[in-house]
Design an enzyme around this catalytic site. Structure first.
Site, PDB file in Angstrom:
ATOM      1  N   ASP A   1       0.843  -1.197   0.000  1.00  0.00           N
ATOM      2  CA  ASP A   1       0.000   0.000   0.000  1.00  0.00           C
ATOM      3  C   ASP A   1       0.880   1.249   0.000  1.00  0.00           C
ATOM      4  O   ASP A   1       1.609   1.497   0.954  1.00  0.00           O
ATOM      5  CB  ASP A   1      -0.902  -0.022   1.243  1.00  0.00           C
ATOM      6  CG  ASP A   1      -1.995   1.030   1.166  1.00  0.00           C
ATOM      7  OD1 ASP A   1      -1.947   1.887   0.261  1.00  0.00           O
ATOM      8  OD2 ASP A   1      -2.903   0.990   2.012  1.00  0.00           O
ATOM      9  N   ASP A   2       0.812   2.024  -1.069  1.00  0.00           N
ATOM     10  CA  ASP A   2       1.561   3.283  -1.210  1.00  0.00           C
ATOM     11  C   ASP A   2       3.070   3.068  -1.366  1.00  0.00           C
ATOM     12  O   ASP A   2       3.856   3.962  -1.068  1.00  0.00           O
ATOM     13  CB  ASP A   2       1.331   4.243  -0.022  1.00  0.00           C
ATOM     14  CG  ASP A   2      -0.116   4.688   0.128  1.00  0.00           C
ATOM     15  OD1 ASP A   2      -0.960   4.265  -0.682  1.00  0.00           O
ATOM     16  OD2 ASP A   2      -0.387   5.474   1.060  1.00  0.00           O
TER      17      ASP A   2
ATOM     18  N   CYS B   1      -6.122   4.256  -3.060  1.00  0.00           N
ATOM     19  CA  CYS B   1      -6.390   2.869  -2.650  1.00  0.00           C
ATOM     20  C   CYS B   1      -7.665   2.234  -3.204  1.00  0.00           C
ATOM     21  O   CYS B   1      -7.620   1.161  -3.800  1.00  0.00           O
ATOM     22  CB  CYS B   1      -6.482   2.809  -1.129  1.00  0.00           C
ATOM     23  SG  CYS B   1      -4.974   3.263  -0.301  1.00  0.00           S
TER      24      CYS B   1
ATOM     25  N   ARG C   1      -7.932  -0.974  -5.908  1.00  0.00           N
ATOM     26  CA  ARG C   1      -8.260  -2.351  -5.482  1.00  0.00           C
ATOM     27  C   ARG C   1      -9.474  -2.885  -6.248  1.00  0.00           C
ATOM     28  O   ARG C   1      -9.526  -4.061  -6.612  1.00  0.00           O
ATOM     29  CB  ARG C   1      -8.552  -2.363  -3.976  1.00  0.00           C
ATOM     30  CG  ARG C   1      -7.276  -2.262  -3.177  1.00  0.00           C
ATOM     31  CD  ARG C   1      -7.428  -1.419  -1.928  1.00  0.00           C
ATOM     32  NE  ARG C   1      -6.111  -0.884  -1.583  1.00  0.00           N
ATOM     33  CZ  ARG C   1      -5.242  -1.523  -0.825  1.00  0.00           C
ATOM     34  NH1 ARG C   1      -5.546  -2.686  -0.304  1.00  0.00           N
ATOM     35  NH2 ARG C   1      -4.051  -1.007  -0.588  1.00  0.00           N
TER      36      ARG C   1
ATOM     37  N   LYS D   1      -5.474  -5.491   4.100  1.00  0.00           N
ATOM     38  CA  LYS D   1      -6.355  -4.316   4.027  1.00  0.00           C
ATOM     39  C   LYS D   1      -7.321  -4.447   2.862  1.00  0.00           C
ATOM     40  O   LYS D   1      -6.898  -4.553   1.721  1.00  0.00           O
ATOM     41  CB  LYS D   1      -5.494  -3.063   3.873  1.00  0.00           C
ATOM     42  CG  LYS D   1      -6.293  -1.840   3.433  1.00  0.00           C
ATOM     43  CD  LYS D   1      -5.412  -0.625   3.341  1.00  0.00           C
ATOM     44  CE  LYS D   1      -5.981   0.359   2.341  1.00  0.00           C
ATOM     45  NZ  LYS D   1      -5.212   1.599   2.258  1.00  0.00           N
TER      46      LYS D   1
ATOM     47  N   HIS E   1     -10.554  -2.392   2.049  1.00  0.00           N
ATOM     48  CA  HIS E   1     -10.835  -1.046   1.525  1.00  0.00           C
ATOM     49  C   HIS E   1     -11.824  -1.012   0.354  1.00  0.00           C
ATOM     50  O   HIS E   1     -11.758  -0.125  -0.499  1.00  0.00           O
ATOM     51  CB  HIS E   1      -9.530  -0.323   1.131  1.00  0.00           C
ATOM     52  CG  HIS E   1      -9.595   1.132   1.478  1.00  0.00           C
ATOM     53  ND1 HIS E   1      -8.580   2.028   1.261  1.00  0.00           N
ATOM     54  CD2 HIS E   1     -10.608   1.851   2.034  1.00  0.00           C
ATOM     55  CE1 HIS E   1      -8.945   3.222   1.667  1.00  0.00           C
ATOM     56  NE2 HIS E   1     -10.166   3.138   2.131  1.00  0.00           N
TER      57      HIS E   1
ATOM     58  N   SER F   1      -7.885   1.756   5.622  1.00  0.00           N
ATOM     59  CA  SER F   1      -6.512   2.183   5.927  1.00  0.00           C
ATOM     60  C   SER F   1      -6.297   2.289   7.436  1.00  0.00           C
ATOM     61  O   SER F   1      -7.253   2.506   8.194  1.00  0.00           O
ATOM     62  CB  SER F   1      -6.218   3.538   5.287  1.00  0.00           C
ATOM     63  OG  SER F   1      -6.485   3.490   3.912  1.00  0.00           O
TER      64      SER F   1
ATOM     65  N   HIS G   1       1.677   2.322   3.927  1.00  0.00           N
ATOM     66  CA  HIS G   1       0.744   3.419   4.187  1.00  0.00           C
ATOM     67  C   HIS G   1       1.008   3.899   5.621  1.00  0.00           C
ATOM     68  O   HIS G   1       1.233   3.075   6.511  1.00  0.00           O
ATOM     69  CB  HIS G   1      -0.676   2.864   4.049  1.00  0.00           C
ATOM     70  CG  HIS G   1      -1.762   3.891   4.061  1.00  0.00           C
ATOM     71  ND1 HIS G   1      -2.134   4.566   5.202  1.00  0.00           N
ATOM     72  CD2 HIS G   1      -2.569   4.345   3.069  1.00  0.00           C
ATOM     73  CE1 HIS G   1      -3.127   5.399   4.903  1.00  0.00           C
ATOM     74  NE2 HIS G   1      -3.411   5.291   3.612  1.00  0.00           N
TER      75      HIS G   1
ATOM     76  N   ASP H   1      -0.552  -0.614  -4.728  1.00  0.00           N
ATOM     77  CA  ASP H   1      -1.870  -0.089  -5.144  1.00  0.00           C
ATOM     78  C   ASP H   1      -1.807   1.299  -5.752  1.00  0.00           C
ATOM     79  O   ASP H   1      -2.724   1.717  -6.449  1.00  0.00           O
ATOM     80  CB  ASP H   1      -2.856  -0.114  -3.966  1.00  0.00           C
ATOM     81  CG  ASP H   1      -2.508   0.916  -2.892  1.00  0.00           C
ATOM     82  OD1 ASP H   1      -1.321   1.285  -2.766  1.00  0.00           O
ATOM     83  OD2 ASP H   1      -3.426   1.345  -2.170  1.00  0.00           O
ATOM     84  N   ASN H   2      -0.752   2.042  -5.451  1.00  0.00           N
ATOM     85  CA  ASN H   2      -0.558   3.386  -6.016  1.00  0.00           C
ATOM     86  C   ASN H   2       0.827   3.863  -5.612  1.00  0.00           C
ATOM     87  O   ASN H   2       1.527   3.181  -4.863  1.00  0.00           O
ATOM     88  CB  ASN H   2      -1.653   4.377  -5.551  1.00  0.00           C
ATOM     89  CG  ASN H   2      -1.861   4.425  -4.056  1.00  0.00           C
ATOM     90  OD1 ASN H   2      -2.869   3.940  -3.545  1.00  0.00           O
ATOM     91  ND2 ASN H   2      -0.901   4.959  -3.331  1.00  0.00           N
TER      92      ASN H   2
ATOM     93  N   LYS I   1       1.320   9.425  -5.147  1.00  0.00           N
ATOM     94  CA  LYS I   1      -0.055   9.040  -4.818  1.00  0.00           C
ATOM     95  C   LYS I   1      -1.013  10.228  -4.971  1.00  0.00           C
ATOM     96  O   LYS I   1      -0.728  11.325  -4.501  1.00  0.00           O
ATOM     97  CB  LYS I   1      -0.086   8.562  -3.362  1.00  0.00           C
ATOM     98  CG  LYS I   1      -1.460   8.324  -2.784  1.00  0.00           C
ATOM     99  CD  LYS I   1      -1.339   7.865  -1.340  1.00  0.00           C
ATOM    100  CE  LYS I   1      -2.704   7.633  -0.708  1.00  0.00           C
ATOM    101  NZ  LYS I   1      -2.593   7.034   0.627  1.00  0.00           N
TER     102      LYS I   1
HETATM  103 MG    MG Z   1      -2.700   3.135  -1.275  1.00  0.00          MG
END
Ligand code: MG
Length: 468
Positions: free
Chosen positions: A32-33, A72, A76, A129, A131, A157, A231, A283-284, A304
């Protein structure tokens, strides 16, 4: 007697062939991130990622791999449905980033990768996660309502549930205070811990992922493993805290790396490695305003929240010993939505024919058997179609920096970059390449033609340039 022996031999051979042709397991690990520049094998000078580096050395490292959104939730949704988030609606203002009290969730009408594989007899697990819905308020948003047999993790998150004792604005701060967070940890529908101990999360996720693999050795499985980190707020377990030269962010990424190592080791130990596709991605892009606690997009622009390359181009590593040749660098564009279509093709599942699917079958890239023809790659920020890429060229119809630029800027003449020559998107070459712009514009028109009326209504387009 002779006949009985022949029969036994025939039966044995038949059983052996069935076993040999068993459908492959699919494992998708999503950070994540995590930015394009955050792994050793993507050039980070001080973050140590020996397990991901080994995974890349034994498999394929993509240099042009994209998430389908810059944040996010839509990212996803796209990965699990093989569709741009505009198609599922998981991108308009209310749903662009689901909050801890959001009522929105992935629509039941969407077909997730888990649902499609479950229909083919797969065991399906999601650890991490989610989300895509907060089931405390919307039960239909639970992963088990979207094809997963098993779930362990946080619904959203880790920064979305500040504790009542948190100082005002704590949710925006990256400085660490475990007591400030009140994230709920679930096993299936059961709330097992609140506040979740965020420092042991990666370790416990990994324990659950390993157990899921061990428990499902006898049948094909799909493990979707979306990590909570890096994240912010960042937490690492005791063994990793204070160990990375990159500081806390490095501790956290190095712990994720070790987690990947444990998953791959489990597959080796259970002798499943040669029948399992593992894909690692993010995810980003990196959350740049988190300063030292945010990641790096390397040489890519922005991060992001933005449709500049840094917001959506991410690490992508594919691993399948014996099927994917080792030490390959793949420079062809691919994306998370392709994992949907490719997984279905690999397992003999039907790709849904009653709707537009944007992911392509990238088996030819993975196995070195051919090329993949992609019309255009679209860059949405929420409901806005910001940019499109055809071949090496990316046209921005609108641009907006992730932070500090409150409104998108529309470009009467789109900005054009040649990403092969200028991956950092520094040099706008639109005036010299009207034909390329026109080609990209036509590709966008073709994409628009695939949107249903409801989807079309949702999209905000910048006026496209005149066709020439
Ligand atoms: Mg993210």
């Amino acid at each position: 007697m002779h006949f009985a022996r022949l029969l036994a031999l025939w039966l044995f051979t038949a059983l052996y062939l069935v076993a040999a042709e068993r459908q492959p397991n699919i494992v998708i690990i999503l950070a994540d991130d995590l930015g394009y520049g955050d792994l050793s094998c993507y050039g980070h000078p001080t973050i140590r990622t020996p397990h991901l580096d080994r995974m890349a050395a034994e498999g394929m490292r993509f240099t042009e791999f994209y998430s389908a959104a810059e944040v996010c939730t839509p990212s996803r949704a796209a990965l699990l449905t093989g569709r741009y988030p505009i198609r599922s609606g998981m991108c308009h203002d209310q749903f662009r980033v689901l909050r801890n009290r959001s009522l929105g969730h992935l629509p039941e009408s969407e077909i997730t990768l888990a649902e499609a594989l479950k229909a083919k007899g797969y065991a399906t697990g999601c650890v991490g996660k989610w989300h895509l819905g907060v089931w405390e308020f919307s039960p239909a948003g639970h992963p088990r309502k979207h094809g997963f047999d098993f779930y362990f993790g946080l619904p959203h998150s880790n920064d979305m549930d500040p504790s009542p004792f948190a100082p005002k604005g704590a949710g925006k701060l990256a400085e660490q205070q475990a007591a400030w967070w009140n994230a709920p940890l679930y096993r299936n529908e059961e709330l097992i811990e609140r506040p979740a101990d965020l420092s042991t999360l990666t370790q416990r996720y990994t324990d659950e992922a390993v157990k899921f693999i061990q428990a499902n050795q006898a049948k094909p499985f799909f493990l979707y493993f979306p990590h909570t980190y890096p994240h912010t707020p960042l937490f690492a377990s005791k063994n990793f805290s204070g160990t990375s030269p990159r500081g806390l962010y490095g501790d956290v990424v190095e712990e994720l790396d070790a987690s990947v190592g444990r998953v791959l080791d489990t597959l080796r130990a259970t002798k499943l490695a040669e029948n399992t596709l593992v894909f690692f991605t993010s995810d980003n892009g990196p959350w740049l305003i988190m300063n030292q606690q945010g990641g790096s997009a390397g040489l890519l622009r922005d991060g992001k929240g933005s449709t500049w390359e840094g917001g959506m181009r991410v690490p992508g590593i594919a691993w399948w010993p014996g099927k994917i040749k080792p030490a390959q660098t793949q420079r062809t564009l691919a994306c998370t939505m392709d994992l949907f279509t490719t997984s279905l093709k690999l397992t003999g599942a039907e790709v849904p024919a009653d709707r537009s699917i944007d992911g392509l079958d990238i088996r030819p890239l993975l196995f070195g058997t051919g090329t993949v023809q992609r019309d255009a790659y679209l860059f949405y920020r929420g409901t806005r179609l910001m940019a499109a890429r055809v071949g090496d060229y990316k046209a921005h119809f609108m641009t907006q920096a992730a932070y500090g630029q409150p409104k998108a800027e529309e470009h009467a003449t789109p900005q054009l970059y040649n990403l092969r020559v200028d991956p950092s998107e520094n040099f706008n070459i639109a005036t010299n390449h009207p034909a390329v712009l026109s080609q990209i514009t036509q590709a966008v028109e073709r994409h628009r033609a695939t949107l249903t009326p409801a989807q079309s209504q949702l999209v905000e387009f910048a006026p496209l340039p005149e066709k020439r």
